[in-house]
Design a protein around this motif. Structure first.
Motif, PDB file in Angstrom:
ATOM      1  N   SER A 101       0.822  -1.227   0.000  1.00 19.70           N
ATOM      2  CA  SER A 101       0.000   0.000   0.000  1.00 19.70           C
ATOM      3  C   SER A 101       0.849   1.267   0.000  1.00 19.70           C
ATOM      4  O   SER A 101       1.992   1.263   0.479  1.00 19.70           O
ATOM      5  N   THR A 102       0.271   2.341  -0.498  1.00 22.17           N
ATOM      6  CA  THR A 102       0.986   3.630  -0.461  1.00 22.17           C
ATOM      7  C   THR A 102       1.293   4.001   0.990  1.00 22.17           C
ATOM      8  O   THR A 102       2.375   4.535   1.279  1.00 22.17           O
ATOM      9  N   SER A 103       0.374   3.695   1.893  1.00 16.47           N
ATOM     10  CA  SER A 103       0.599   4.065   3.305  1.00 16.47           C
ATOM     11  C   SER A 103       1.795   3.318   3.889  1.00 16.47           C
ATOM     12  O   SER A 103       2.561   3.871   4.689  1.00 16.47           O
ATOM     13  N   ARG A 117       0.510   4.470  -6.764  1.00 17.35           N
ATOM     14  CA  ARG A 117       0.635   3.047  -7.090  1.00 17.35           C
ATOM     15  C   ARG A 117       0.131   2.804  -8.496  1.00 17.35           C
ATOM     16  O   ARG A 117      -0.927   3.307  -8.882  1.00 17.35           O
ATOM     17  N   GLY A 136      -1.630   7.994  -3.323  1.00 19.67           N
ATOM     18  CA  GLY A 136      -1.523   7.944  -1.875  1.00 19.67           C
ATOM     19  C   GLY A 136      -1.940   9.263  -1.250  1.00 19.67           C
ATOM     20  O   GLY A 136      -2.284  10.225  -1.945  1.00 19.67           O
ATOM     21  N   GLU A 162      -7.569   2.579  -4.322  1.00 20.44           N
ATOM     22  CA  GLU A 162      -6.413   1.741  -4.006  1.00 20.44           C
ATOM     23  C   GLU A 162      -6.848   0.337  -3.579  1.00 20.44           C
ATOM     24  O   GLU A 162      -6.193  -0.653  -3.922  1.00 20.44           O
ATOM     25  N   GLU A 163      -7.996   0.241  -2.909  1.00 15.76           N
ATOM     26  CA  GLU A 163      -8.513  -1.069  -2.493  1.00 15.76           C
ATOM     27  C   GLU A 163      -8.747  -1.993  -3.685  1.00 15.76           C
ATOM     28  O   GLU A 163      -8.725  -3.205  -3.568  1.00 15.76           O
ATOM     29  N   ASP A 166      -5.858  -4.778  -5.770  1.00 10.29           N
ATOM     30  CA  ASP A 166      -5.659  -6.237  -5.628  1.00 10.29           C
ATOM     31  C   ASP A 166      -6.393  -6.963  -6.760  1.00 10.29           C
ATOM     32  O   ASP A 166      -5.879  -7.903  -7.366  1.00 10.29           O
ATOM     33  N   LYS A 264      -3.766  -9.432  -1.600  1.00 11.25           N
ATOM     34  CA  LYS A 264      -4.286  -8.993  -0.290  1.00 11.25           C
ATOM     35  C   LYS A 264      -3.434  -9.547   0.842  1.00 11.25           C
ATOM     36  O   LYS A 264      -3.147  -8.864   1.825  1.00 11.25           O
ATOM     37  N   LYS A 267      -0.424  -7.501   1.186  1.00  9.15           N
ATOM     38  CA  LYS A 267      -0.772  -6.212   1.817  1.00  9.15           C
ATOM     39  C   LYS A 267      -0.900  -6.374   3.334  1.00  9.15           C
ATOM     40  O   LYS A 267      -0.314  -5.617   4.096  1.00  9.15           O
ATOM     41  N   HIS A 268      -1.631  -7.403   3.741  1.00 11.61           N
ATOM     42  CA  HIS A 268      -1.850  -7.594   5.181  1.00 11.61           C
ATOM     43  C   HIS A 268      -0.559  -7.944   5.884  1.00 11.61           C
ATOM     44  O   HIS A 268      -0.316  -7.504   7.015  1.00 11.61           O
ATOM     45  N   ASN A 271       1.198  -4.697   6.474  1.00 13.49           N
ATOM     46  CA  ASN A 271       0.518  -3.909   7.515  1.00 13.49           C
ATOM     47  C   ASN A 271       0.831  -4.467   8.896  1.00 13.49           C
ATOM     48  O   ASN A 271       1.131  -3.729   9.832  1.00 13.49           O
TER      49      ASN A 271
END
Ligand SMILES: NC(=O)C1=CN([C@@H]2O[C@H](COP(=O)(O)OP(=O)(O)OC[C@H]3O[C@@H](n4cnc5c(N)ncnc54)[C@H](OP(=O)(O)O)[C@@H]3O)[C@@H](O)[C@H]2O)C=CC1
Ligand SMILES: O=C(O)[C@@H]1CCC=N1
Length: 279
Positions: A101-103, A117, A136, A162-163, A166, A264, A267-268, A271
Motif C-alpha cells: 500500500s501507499t501508506s 501506485r 496515496g 487503491e482497495e 488487488d 491482499k 498487503k496484510h 501492515n
C-alpha cells in the motif's frame, strides 16, 4: 519531471523503460536504473537501451526526481531503507509493487512523500499495458494526472480506488500469464492435431489477435461473439462442450480470485509488520 530513477531492474522495470523509450516519453539519457547488486544485469540494460546505470542509490536519488519502485514486495523494506536518507521534497514515487500500500511505503520512507501506485503488466514493453492506478495520501491530483499520462504512453490507464488494485493485479497485472498459459496449451493441441509448431503458433497468434480486436472494435459481448462462431451441432460446439463440462469458466474465476487473494495477503503481511514495528 526531468529524470526517472528506477529502483529494481527486473522484468517489469525493463518493460516500462522499454515502453517509455519507444514511446519517446523519456529519452534513455534521462532514465537511471539500479538494482540490488546485479551489475551484469545493469550493463545488459545499458547496452540494450542506452539507459544510465549505477549501484549507487545516492546518485540515483540525486539525479532523478521521479522514482519508480520496481523490486519484489519481499525486498521493499531493504530497498527503501537504502534510499530513504536521500529522499527530498523534489521526489515523486511511483510503485508498481503488488500488494504494498501507499501508506506502507510512506511509513517506510518516514516522510510525507507523494506516492502513486500503478499496476501495469509486461505488455508495457510494446506500449500495450493495461494499468490500474491510485494515489496515496500525499500525492496531488496533478501528480496523478502526470503519472496517468506517463502510463498512457505505454498502454491504457484506469484510475481506481487503491482497495481495487488487488483485483486489478489479479485480473490484469497477472493476466498476460494466463493468456500465455492458454497459448502453451493450444500449441500442444496444435501438435496433437498434426500441425507443425511454427504453423500452429502462427494460427494461434492471429486467432488471439483477431479475437482481441473483434472485442475491441465491435464492442460486442464475448458471449455474443462466441455464439457467432458456434454453428449448432458444429465443430465449435463440440470443443466448447469439453470446456463447459470441465469447469473452464469456474477455473478462470478461481485463478483470478487466488491472484487477488495473494495480493491482499501481501498487503496484510506488510501492515502487520509495520504494526509490530510501531509496538
Ligand atoms: N512481472 C510482472 O509482470 C509485473 C510485476 N509487477 C511488480 O513489479 C515488481 C518487480 O517484479 P519483477 O520485475 O517481475 O521482479 P524481478 O525479480 O524480475 O526484478 C526484481 C528487481 O528488484 C531488484 N531488487 C531487489 N532488492 C533490491 C534492493 N534492495 N534495491 C534495489 N533493487 C532491488 C532486483 O535486483 P537484483 O537482481 O540485484 O537482486 C531485481 O532487479 C514486483 O513488486 C511485482 O509485484 C507489477 C506488475 C507486473
Ligand atoms: O506475479 C506477480 O506477483 C507480479 C505482480 C503482477 C504480475 N506479476
Amino acid at each position: 519531471m526531468k529524470n526517472i530513477g528506477i529502483i529494481g531492474a527486473g522484468s517489469m522495470a525493463e518493460a516500462m523503460l522499454s515502453g517509455f523509450i519507444q514511446g519517446e516519453v523519456y529519452d534513455a539519457q534521462h532514465i537511471y536504473v539500479t538494482n540490488k547488486s546485479n551489475a551484469e544485469r545493469l550493463n545488459d540494460l545499458q547496452r540494450q537501451y542506452g539507459v544510465n546505470i549505477s549501484l549507487n542509490k545516492k546518485e540515483i536519488l540525486e539525479k532523478a526526481d521521479l522514482i519508480f519502485l520496481a523490486m519484489k514486495p519481499k525486498d521493499v523494506k531493504e530497498a527503501i531503507h537504502s534510499i530513504k536518507r536521500y529522499v527530498t521534497e523534489k521526489h515523486l514515487f511511483i510503485s508498481v509493487l503488488a500488494g504494498v500500500s501507499t501508506s506502507v511505503i510512506e511509513e517506510m520512507l518516514e516522510k510525507k512523500v507523494p506516492v502513486i501506485r500503478a499496476m501495469p503488466n509486461t505488455s508495457a514493453s510494446i506500449r500495450l499495458s493495461a494499468t490500474g492506478m491510485a494515489k496515496g495520501a500525499y500525492a496531488t491530483d496533478e501528480q496523478l494526472t502526470f503519472a496517468k499520462n506517463l502510463f498512457k504512453a505505454i498502454g491504457t490507464v484506469e484510475i481506481v480506488e487503491e482497495e481495487q488494485l488487488d483485483a486489478v493485479t489479479g485480473l490484469a497485472g497477472s493476466g498476460p500469464a494466463y493468456i500465455y498459459y492458454l497459448v502453451e496449451a493450444m500449441e500442444l493441441a496444435g501438435k496433437e492435431v498434426g500441425l507443425d509448431e511454427e504453423t500452429a503458433r502462427s494460427f494461434i497468434i492471429q486467432t488471439l489477435y483477431g479475437a482481441s480486436e473483434m472485442l475491441k472494435q465491435t464492442k460486442k459481448d464475448a458471449s455474443v461473439l462466441r455464439k457467432e462462431v458456434t454453428s449448432p451441432g458444429g465443430t465449435t460446439e463440440a470443443g466448447i462442450h469439453v470446456l463447459k463440462t470441465n469447469g473452464f469458466k469456474e477455473m478462470m474465476i478461481e485463478c483470478v480470485k487466488q491472484a487477488q487473494a495473494r495480493s491482499k495477503e501481501l498487503k496484510h503481511s506488510f501492515n502487520e509488520m509495520l504494526l509490530k514495528e510501531r509496538a
